[in-house]
Design a protein around this motif. Sequence first.
Motif, short mmCIF file in Angstrom:
data_model
loop_
_atom_site.label_atom_id
_atom_site.label_comp_id
_atom_site.label_asym_id
_atom_site.label_seq_id
_atom_site.Cartn_x
_atom_site.Cartn_y
_atom_site.Cartn_z
N VAL A 106 -2.19 5.32 5.34
CA VAL A 106 -2.08 4.64 3.99
C VAL A 106 -2.22 3.11 4.29
CG1 VAL A 106 -0.42 3.93 2.36
CG2 VAL A 106 -0.94 6.19 2.88
N THR B 242 -9.86 20.12 -0.25
CA THR B 242 -9.67 18.67 0.03
C THR B 242 -11.16 18.27 0.47
OG1 THR B 242 -8.99 19.42 2.16
CG2 THR B 242 -7.18 18.75 0.53
N LYS C 196 0.60 -1.26 0.06
CA LYS C 196 -0.10 0.09 -0.21
C LYS C 196 0.83 1.10 -0.14
CE LYS C 196 -4.09 -1.79 2.25
NZ LYS C 196 -4.51 -2.20 3.68
N ILE D 102 -10.12 14.19 0.39
CA ILE D 102 -8.64 13.77 0.61
C ILE D 102 -8.42 13.86 2.28
CG2 ILE D 102 -6.35 13.91 -0.17
CD1 ILE D 102 -7.18 15.08 -2.68
N GLU E 38 2.32 2.00 -3.35
CA GLU E 38 1.16 2.36 -4.16
C GLU E 38 0.56 3.82 -4.08
OE1 GLU E 38 -1.43 -0.88 -4.22
OE2 GLU E 38 -0.24 -1.98 -5.91
N ALA E 39 1.10 4.12 -2.65
CA ALA E 39 0.54 5.61 -2.16
C ALA E 39 0.94 6.81 -2.78
CB ALA E 39 0.77 5.64 -0.79
N LYS E 40 0.03 7.70 -3.12
CA LYS E 40 0.36 8.99 -3.67
C LYS E 40 0.14 10.18 -2.53
CE LYS E 40 -0.63 8.28 -8.54
NZ LYS E 40 -1.62 7.27 -8.64
N VAL E 41 1.34 10.54 -2.04
CA VAL E 41 1.26 11.68 -0.99
C VAL E 41 1.61 13.04 -1.35
CG1 VAL E 41 2.26 12.20 1.50
CG2 VAL E 41 1.53 9.61 0.58
N TYR F 118 -4.23 12.56 -5.24
CA TYR F 118 -3.49 12.12 -4.10
C TYR F 118 -4.39 11.48 -3.26
CZ TYR F 118 0.51 14.22 -6.15
OH TYR F 118 1.80 14.81 -6.99
N ASP F 119 -3.40 10.54 -2.51
CA ASP F 119 -4.38 9.92 -1.34
C ASP F 119 -4.42 10.48 0.07
OD1 ASP F 119 -4.72 7.56 -3.18
OD2 ASP F 119 -2.53 7.16 -2.87
N VAL F 120 -3.28 11.24 0.20
CA VAL F 120 -3.31 11.71 1.54
C VAL F 120 -2.48 13.22 1.21
CG1 VAL F 120 -2.21 11.94 3.95
CG2 VAL F 120 -2.96 9.64 2.84
#
Length: 393
Positions: A332, A261, A147, A266, A150-153, A241-243
């Motif tokens: 995440v 957001t 995870k 988000i 694969e995360a986009k921060v 973005y995830d976070v």
Amino acid sequence: MSPTGAEVIRKIRSQVEEVDPSEVREHLGNGVVLVDVRESEEWDAGHIPGAKHVPRGYLESRIEGAVADRDQRVVVYCASGQRSALAANTLREQLGYGNVASMNGGITLWKDRGYDVEVPKSLTKEQRERYSRHLLVPEIGLEGQTKLLEAKVLLLGAGGLGSPTALYLAAAGVGTLGIVDDDEVDLSNLQRQVIHTTDRIGVPKVDSAEESIKAINPGVDVRKYQVRLYASNIMEIIEGYDVIVDGVDNFPTRYLLNDATVRLGIPVVSASILGFDGQLSVFAPHEGPCYRCLYPVPPPADMAPSCGANGVLGVLPGTMGLLQATEVIKLVTGAGEPLIGRLLLYEALGATFTELKVRRDPECAICSKDPSEISDDELGVFPDYEAFCAAAG
Ligand SMILES: [Zn+2]
């Protein structure tokens, strides 16, 4: 004469409730928690979908994290049904779980029946070694590491807070790190902005940050935004973005970020610092309060770093930035309890942490609305900012 190991196992198995895989499959998801007690390598090679992983060696220390309610129906499995019977016995006799069974035949029989098995994605040899200390932590493991990869921060600011956050998230293996910062490295930054170096004075902070990130972990995809955030560009930058990690030092951007957001759903890990004080919270849209629920109007003037240069203890953004990085990893991977609806205050001189509850404001100008009703004109608008800064002197 002491009984042999085989005799002890036989005796325990005769006392433990054993259930057939077909029965387990039938009740999956119906208030039954399935716990896999095998080792990490066995889990990684394939496990029953929806199962929780608590290796038998960690049973006593980790089971409460996986199954908090001791009256919950728990079915334990291993490879063949032997280790799970012993684990079920420990759960019942020593840990007070009242409704425990062991799955007969283990995952081997489960597979023989042709039932579903989930195989987590595998890592390269280099990744296995690089992240080996994460893989050993059951709360992260291969699943959590995947995870993270694969995360986009997105980091807002490569300054005091953004520096440690970026370094540690890169080291932790966050796959994509976006950085928004329009500034260049200045000598006065180096007392705390540890991602930058003396020989990079005058270099754009996004470029300097990228160089440090790549030096630690070349696998990270760095996306640079050498801009300021405005209502006109924020939506296209943050979308996807995830976070988001908020390390900005001014209130207009904080409100703008909050509104955008909430609209996109988000979560934001937000921190601020001044002098010897830091604060931290996680704003998860609609799950907990938003920044405006906490501050419908800008906070008191003495917490307003945006009104001019303020002093700060150089290590303080390190402390707060790493707390932010920790919250990002929790969000995440899904591990632990993120700081949603809670405001953490750190006072460095007294070495105290204080936690305040923050509730959602049902009248909140932004998060009480349906996200689709938040218009472009409303983004980042808040009362009396000019007057507020003037009063702060
Ligand atoms: Zn709100």
